[in-house]
Design a protein around this motif. Structure first.
Motif, mmCIF file in Angstrom:
data_model
loop_
_atom_site.group_PDB
_atom_site.id
_atom_site.type_symbol
_atom_site.label_atom_id
_atom_site.label_comp_id
_atom_site.label_asym_id
_atom_site.label_seq_id
_atom_site.Cartn_x
_atom_site.Cartn_y
_atom_site.Cartn_z
ATOM 1 N N ASP A 135 0.836 -1.204 0.000
ATOM 2 C CA ASP A 135 0.000 0.000 0.000
ATOM 3 C C ASP A 135 0.865 1.246 0.000
ATOM 4 N N TRP A 136 1.889 1.240 0.823
ATOM 5 C CA TRP A 136 2.738 2.428 0.944
ATOM 6 C C TRP A 136 3.616 2.615 -0.296
ATOM 7 N N LEU A 137 4.078 1.523 -0.886
ATOM 8 C CA LEU A 137 4.821 1.638 -2.147
ATOM 9 C C LEU A 137 3.920 2.224 -3.238
ATOM 10 N N ASP A 138 2.674 1.790 -3.268
ATOM 11 C CA ASP A 138 1.718 2.328 -4.244
ATOM 12 C C ASP A 138 1.501 3.823 -4.033
ATOM 13 N N ASP A 139 1.497 4.251 -2.780
ATOM 14 C CA ASP A 139 1.296 5.673 -2.494
ATOM 15 C C ASP A 139 2.492 6.512 -2.933
ATOM 16 N N VAL A 140 3.696 5.963 -2.791
ATOM 17 C CA VAL A 140 4.883 6.670 -3.294
ATOM 18 C C VAL A 140 4.765 6.854 -4.806
ATOM 19 N N ALA A 141 4.356 5.803 -5.494
ATOM 20 C CA ALA A 141 4.177 5.890 -6.947
ATOM 21 C C ALA A 141 3.081 6.890 -7.294
ATOM 22 N N LEU A 142 2.020 6.937 -6.480
ATOM 23 C CA LEU A 142 0.923 7.877 -6.705
ATOM 24 C C LEU A 142 1.421 9.320 -6.605
ATOM 25 N N GLY A 143 2.197 9.606 -5.568
ATOM 26 C CA GLY A 143 2.736 10.954 -5.395
ATOM 27 C C GLY A 143 3.694 11.336 -6.504
ATOM 28 N N ALA A 144 4.556 10.400 -6.908
ATOM 29 C CA ALA A 144 5.510 10.676 -7.983
ATOM 30 C C ALA A 144 4.787 10.929 -9.300
ATOM 31 N N ALA A 145 3.718 10.168 -9.563
ATOM 32 C CA ALA A 145 2.948 10.358 -10.799
ATOM 33 C C ALA A 145 2.303 11.744 -10.823
ATOM 34 N N TRP A 146 1.801 12.181 -9.668
ATOM 35 C CA TRP A 146 1.198 13.516 -9.610
ATOM 36 C C TRP A 146 2.253 14.589 -9.872
ATOM 37 N N LEU A 147 3.423 14.419 -9.287
ATOM 38 C CA LEU A 147 4.492 15.394 -9.503
ATOM 39 C C LEU A 147 4.959 15.409 -10.953
ATOM 40 N N SER A 148 4.871 14.269 -11.632
ATOM 41 C CA SER A 148 5.300 14.218 -13.034
ATOM 42 C C SER A 148 4.414 15.094 -13.916
ATOM 43 N N GLN A 149 3.208 15.368 -13.437
ATOM 44 C CA GLN A 149 2.296 16.229 -14.186
ATOM 45 C C GLN A 149 2.563 17.714 -13.931
ATOM 46 N N GLN A 150 3.438 17.998 -12.975
ATOM 47 C CA GLN A 150 3.704 19.390 -12.617
ATOM 48 C C GLN A 150 4.934 19.948 -13.316
ATOM 49 N N GLY A 151 5.702 19.104 -13.992
ATOM 50 C CA GLY A 151 6.911 19.578 -14.673
ATOM 51 C C GLY A 151 7.827 18.427 -15.021
ATOM 52 N N SER A 152 8.924 18.756 -15.656
ATOM 53 C CA SER A 152 9.885 17.732 -16.087
ATOM 54 C C SER A 152 11.235 17.884 -15.402
ATOM 55 N N GLU A 153 11.317 18.749 -14.400
ATOM 56 C CA GLU A 153 12.575 18.921 -13.679
ATOM 57 C C GLU A 153 12.915 17.641 -12.911
ATOM 58 N N PRO A 154 14.179 17.482 -12.541
ATOM 59 C CA PRO A 154 14.590 16.260 -11.834
ATOM 60 C C PRO A 154 13.743 15.972 -10.593
ATOM 61 N N LEU A 155 13.437 14.692 -10.408
ATOM 62 C CA LEU A 155 12.642 14.244 -9.269
ATOM 63 C C LEU A 155 13.556 13.805 -8.132
ATOM 64 N N TRP A 156 13.226 14.274 -6.930
ATOM 65 C CA TRP A 156 13.926 13.854 -5.717
ATOM 66 C C TRP A 156 12.946 13.085 -4.834
ATOM 67 N N LEU A 157 13.371 11.953 -4.305
ATOM 68 C CA LEU A 157 12.622 11.234 -3.288
ATOM 69 C C LEU A 157 13.265 11.544 -1.941
ATOM 70 N N TRP A 158 12.534 12.258 -1.113
ATOM 71 C CA TRP A 158 13.041 12.686 0.204
ATOM 72 C C TRP A 158 12.437 11.768 1.258
ATOM 73 N N GLY A 159 13.239 10.846 1.737
ATOM 74 C CA GLY A 159 12.787 9.894 2.728
ATOM 75 C C GLY A 159 13.345 10.198 4.095
ATOM 76 N N HIS A 160 12.549 9.928 5.107
ATOM 77 C CA HIS A 160 12.996 10.084 6.490
ATOM 78 C C HIS A 160 12.775 8.752 7.202
ATOM 79 N N ARG A 161 13.877 8.170 7.726
ATOM 80 C CA ARG A 161 13.819 6.892 8.417
ATOM 81 C C ARG A 161 13.180 5.804 7.536
ATOM 82 N N LEU A 162 12.030 5.278 7.896
ATOM 83 C CA LEU A 162 11.406 4.232 7.071
ATOM 84 C C LEU A 162 11.135 4.733 5.660
ATOM 85 N N GLY A 163 10.893 6.032 5.517
ATOM 86 C CA GLY A 163 10.662 6.611 4.196
ATOM 87 C C GLY A 163 11.826 6.412 3.246
ATOM 88 N N CYS A 164 13.042 6.302 3.788
ATOM 89 C CA CYS A 164 14.220 6.043 2.946
ATOM 90 C C CYS A 164 14.124 4.656 2.307
#
Length: 295
Positions: free
Chosen positions: A86-115
């Motif tokens: 579920d949480w992996l799917d949510d990361v993909a969901l957020g990244a897909a939304w950001l892909s619609q906002q521009g083409s600049e480099p994508l950063w995944l900012w994880g904290h602890r388990l988020g990494c």
């Protein structure tokens, strides 16, 4: 005009909505950042730090999306029903939304388990990405063990005759049961994902205009000259995989686990500087910055 936008994204597979806060980049957009929050109560302890960092990054030209994962914060679902997938799917969901906002480099900012979620989710995304790590654990097993110890410690304080062990709690989870710890119900599906998760370098898409970077920060009471042996070994694996690692130890409180809400200003400044130094990282943003600085 508000400096952020709060909204809900429809979750995958009909699992309700995900609460999001978007901080638009100010000025020329240098990159897009997806924040992946830490686990359980660590998320609540870190809310203020993540909000402050998101604002600072937006001021530096980064568009930042903060998303509450399934069963967390203001998103749909119960924490006890969440699985690792579920949480992996949510990361993909957020990244897909950001892909619609521009083409600049994508950063995944994880904290602890988020990494760990960032590492595992990255190969399934439709684009390559950079990484910003706050206190990355070497494995999910370490975090799971720490969480289970809270249950053991609670039992010892209560003085019960049959104090349970972490091994017994793990056995219960592996058998398909769930465990209530510090007000959070941990499912077997989530525990199994944590148990298998490692801080391994993801196999990123090779067709990219920039080399992947991992800005890696650890916070302690005083800056450490070298990372721990486990993190040092992980960094070597990442560098061997062709990812440039920029490690830094920052003095400050471990705010995600302190009794009171605390801040680590040095971490905010250093993280912002690290991403700013790595940008511009795409031909489009380079061109825009060149035009902006022409006399």
């Amino acid at each position: 005009m508000p400096c952020f936008q709060a909204f809900f994204l429809e979750g995958p597979q009909g699992k309700g909505q995900r609460f999001c806060i978007f901080h638009p980049a100010q000025g020329v957009t240098r990159g897009r950042v997806l924040h992946i929050h830490p686990f359980a109560e660590e998320m609540n302890k870190s809310r203020q730090m993540s909000a402050l960092q998101a604002r600072k990054l937006a001021q530096a030209g980064f568009a930042v999306l903060q998303i509450d994962l399934f069963g967390c914060g203001d998103s749909s679902g119960d924490f006890g029903d969440a699985s690792w997938q579920d949480w992996l799917d949510d990361v993909a969901l957020g990244a897909a939304w950001l892909s619609q906002q521009g083409s600049e480099p994508l950063w995944l900012w994880g904290h602890r388990l988020g990494c760990l979620l960032a590492c595992e989710a990255a190969p399934s995304l439709n684009e390559a990405c950079h990484f910003l790590f706050w206190q990355a654990p070497s494995t999910g097993r370490v975090l799971l063990q720490q969480f289970l110890r809270l249950k053991v410690a609670s039992g010892m304080l209560e003085g019960g005759p049959n104090t349970i062990s972490t091994d017994a709690l793990k056995a219960e989870l592996l058998a398909g049961g769930s465990v209530e710890i510090a007000g959070y119900r941990l499912s077997s599906a989530l525990a199994a994902g944590m148990e298998k998760a490692t801080l391994s370098p993801p196999a990123l898409a090779s067709a990219q205009a920039w080399a992947p970077v991992a800005c890696w920060f650890e916070v302690s009471s005083q800056a450490l000259p070298e990372p721990s042996p486990a993190i040092s070994a992980a960094i070597q694996r990442w560098e061997a995989a062709g990812i440039a690692v920029r490690y830094q130890s920052i003095p400050g409180p471990q705010f995600w686990q302190t009794a009171e809400i605390e801040l680590a200003p040095a971490l905010l400044e250093s993280s912002c500087s690290a991403l700013r130094d790595a940008a511009p990282s795409s031909p489009a943003s380079v061109a825009r910055l060149d035009l902006e600085h022409q006399p």
